[in-house]
Motif scaffolding. Sequence first.
Motif, PDB file in Angstrom:
ATOM      1  N   ASN A  66     -17.490  38.692  -2.113  1.00  0.00           N
ATOM      2  CA  ASN A  66     -16.169  38.490  -2.713  1.00  0.00           C
ATOM      3  C   ASN A  66     -16.150  38.661  -4.224  1.00  0.00           C
ATOM      4  OD1 ASN A  66     -15.195  37.944  -0.237  1.00  0.00           O
ATOM      5  ND2 ASN A  66     -15.155  35.727  -0.472  1.00  0.00           N
ATOM      6  N   ASN A  67     -17.334  38.651  -4.841  1.00  0.00           N
ATOM      7  CA  ASN A  67     -17.429  38.771  -6.302  1.00  0.00           C
ATOM      8  C   ASN A  67     -16.621  37.713  -7.048  1.00  0.00           C
ATOM      9  OD1 ASN A  67     -19.232  40.851  -6.345  1.00  0.00           O
ATOM     10  ND2 ASN A  67     -17.641  42.423  -6.208  1.00  0.00           N
ATOM     11  N   ASP A  68     -16.637  36.507  -6.523  1.00  0.00           N
ATOM     12  CA  ASP A  68     -15.976  35.404  -7.221  1.00  0.00           C
ATOM     13  C   ASP A  68     -16.955  34.844  -8.249  1.00  0.00           C
ATOM     14  OD1 ASP A  68     -14.970  32.955  -8.061  1.00  0.00           O
ATOM     15  OD2 ASP A  68     -13.991  32.566  -6.140  1.00  0.00           O
ATOM     16  N   ILE A  69     -16.559  34.959  -9.519  1.00  0.00           N
ATOM     17  CA  ILE A  69     -17.469  34.603 -10.614  1.00  0.00           C
ATOM     18  C   ILE A  69     -17.870  33.124 -10.548  1.00  0.00           C
ATOM     19  CG2 ILE A  69     -15.732  34.026 -12.395  1.00  0.00           C
ATOM     20  CD1 ILE A  69     -18.507  36.451 -13.137  1.00  0.00           C
ATOM     21  N   ARG A  70     -17.004  32.285  -9.961  1.00  0.00           N
ATOM     22  CA  ARG A  70     -17.339  30.842  -9.865  1.00  0.00           C
ATOM     23  C   ARG A  70     -18.505  30.623  -8.914  1.00  0.00           C
ATOM     24  NH1 ARG A  70     -11.486  29.133  -8.108  1.00  0.00           N
ATOM     25  NH2 ARG A  70     -11.996  30.956  -6.888  1.00  0.00           N
ATOM     26  N   PHE A  71     -18.600  31.483  -7.896  1.00  0.00           N
ATOM     27  CA  PHE A  71     -19.735  31.415  -6.980  1.00  0.00           C
ATOM     28  C   PHE A  71     -20.975  32.035  -7.642  1.00  0.00           C
ATOM     29  CE2 PHE A  71     -22.168  33.853  -3.724  1.00  0.00           C
ATOM     30  CZ  PHE A  71     -22.708  32.797  -3.015  1.00  0.00           C
ATOM     31  N   LEU A  72     -20.791  33.237  -8.175  1.00  0.00           N
ATOM     32  CA  LEU A  72     -21.939  33.990  -8.717  1.00  0.00           C
ATOM     33  C   LEU A  72     -22.620  33.259  -9.875  1.00  0.00           C
ATOM     34  CD1 LEU A  72     -20.412  37.576  -8.622  1.00  0.00           C
ATOM     35  CD2 LEU A  72     -22.001  36.556  -7.005  1.00  0.00           C
ATOM     36  N   ASN A  73     -21.802  32.555 -10.675  1.00  0.00           N
ATOM     37  CA  ASN A  73     -22.350  31.871 -11.852  1.00  0.00           C
ATOM     38  C   ASN A  73     -23.320  30.747 -11.529  1.00  0.00           C
ATOM     39  OD1 ASN A  73     -21.623  33.119 -14.157  1.00  0.00           O
ATOM     40  ND2 ASN A  73     -19.634  32.118 -14.331  1.00  0.00           N
ATOM     41  N   GLN A  74     -23.358  30.354 -10.255  1.00  0.00           N
ATOM     42  CA  GLN A  74     -24.235  29.237  -9.917  1.00  0.00           C
ATOM     43  C   GLN A  74     -25.680  29.654  -9.719  1.00  0.00           C
ATOM     44  OE1 GLN A  74     -22.532  26.781  -6.757  1.00  0.00           O
ATOM     45  NE2 GLN A  74     -20.549  27.677  -7.250  1.00  0.00           N
ATOM     46  N   PHE A  75     -25.943  30.977  -9.851  1.00  0.00           N
ATOM     47  CA  PHE A  75     -27.322  31.402  -9.584  1.00  0.00           C
ATOM     48  C   PHE A  75     -28.047  31.824 -10.848  1.00  0.00           C
ATOM     49  CE2 PHE A  75     -24.849  31.680  -5.836  1.00  0.00           C
ATOM     50  CZ  PHE A  75     -25.680  31.124  -4.886  1.00  0.00           C
TER      51      PHE A  75
END
Length: 344
Positions: free
Chosen positions: A335-344
């Motif tokens: 989905n490329n949701d930055i809120r998800f991606l930023n957690q890694f």
Amino acid sequence: MEEKILQIKKEALTEIEQVKNQKELDEIRNKYLSRASELNNLKKGLKDVAPELRPKIGALTNEVSKEIEALVNKKAEEFYQIELNKKLEAEKIDVTLPSTYEPYGHIHPLTKTTNEIVEIFEMLGFSLIKNEYSPEVEVEKYNFDLLNVPKEHPARDVQDTFYSKLAKNVILRSQTSNAQVRQMQNSRPPIKIISPGRVYRSESVSARKNNLFHQIEGLYVDKNVTFGDLKGVLNEFIRLYFGSSRPTRFRNSFFPFTEPSAEVDVQCIMCHGKGCPTCSGTGWLEILGSGMVDPNVLRAVDIDPDVYTGFAFGMGIERLTMLKYAIDDIRLFFNNDIRFLNQF
Ligand code: DAH
């Protein structure tokens, strides 16, 4: 005449003093300094002045026009500065203000785990395959035939595999195992490779399944490679990837290209083995398929199964990432949701 000139000068000076903007100043310049100006007309009329007075009057007219011109220019410069300051003031940048937030690009969690997995296998002596041996657009021969998959196998069905409408037998690969075959066709043992990449399956998308996902394939072919080697390598991989605390098990399985075959399960991260919807109540989640390379597969690429043996494995990168970080929906990766991606 002299008086007239001084009168003009006086008027000009007062007007210049009272001028309010550049436009008015232009009018003044026109009025006093153009060809049609009164001063210029006076200059033209010099020939009618008595000869002995001419130099004096001539000098005076010149002097007055110069003076007016200098004042007009000075005023113009002032107006220019005022305008400039207004502009600078309007465009002023306060470098001490905090800047607006621009999100940075971020390494994708799947890329991150792929790199980790590749590093672990490199430590265990595996090398990355050449890209050209791992195509995503593939022919059935490499995805199925040379892997000992029977013609009537359900995986070949259009319900499971994406077929090209234009070219016969052309598919999007459904597994990275095509890379094994291409590697074995193009080199001789010892072969010890890994090959990460995308695979495609015609599947309805859900929290657990996406029709595009990623796998890492591994292959080790040499003299005297045993099932013990397979277990040793995969156990070591699991220990390094998950840490030693995660319970795992080998489970008997079947794949057309391996005999015997095994799947590896790790304890469900959500329920710690108790059984929950994520693990369909079993307490375990499968992470990879593996086995001893079937003699038919070796024969098909002209490797003598009486001399060489090998093991192979294929693991799902999404699944491994979800298990490591307790992610419960595969669609989050796409989905490329930055809120998800930023957690890694
Ligand atoms: N290709 C299999 C799949 O996609 C996984 C797999 C199983 C790969 C066994 C292997 C293997 O190399 O030996 O389900």
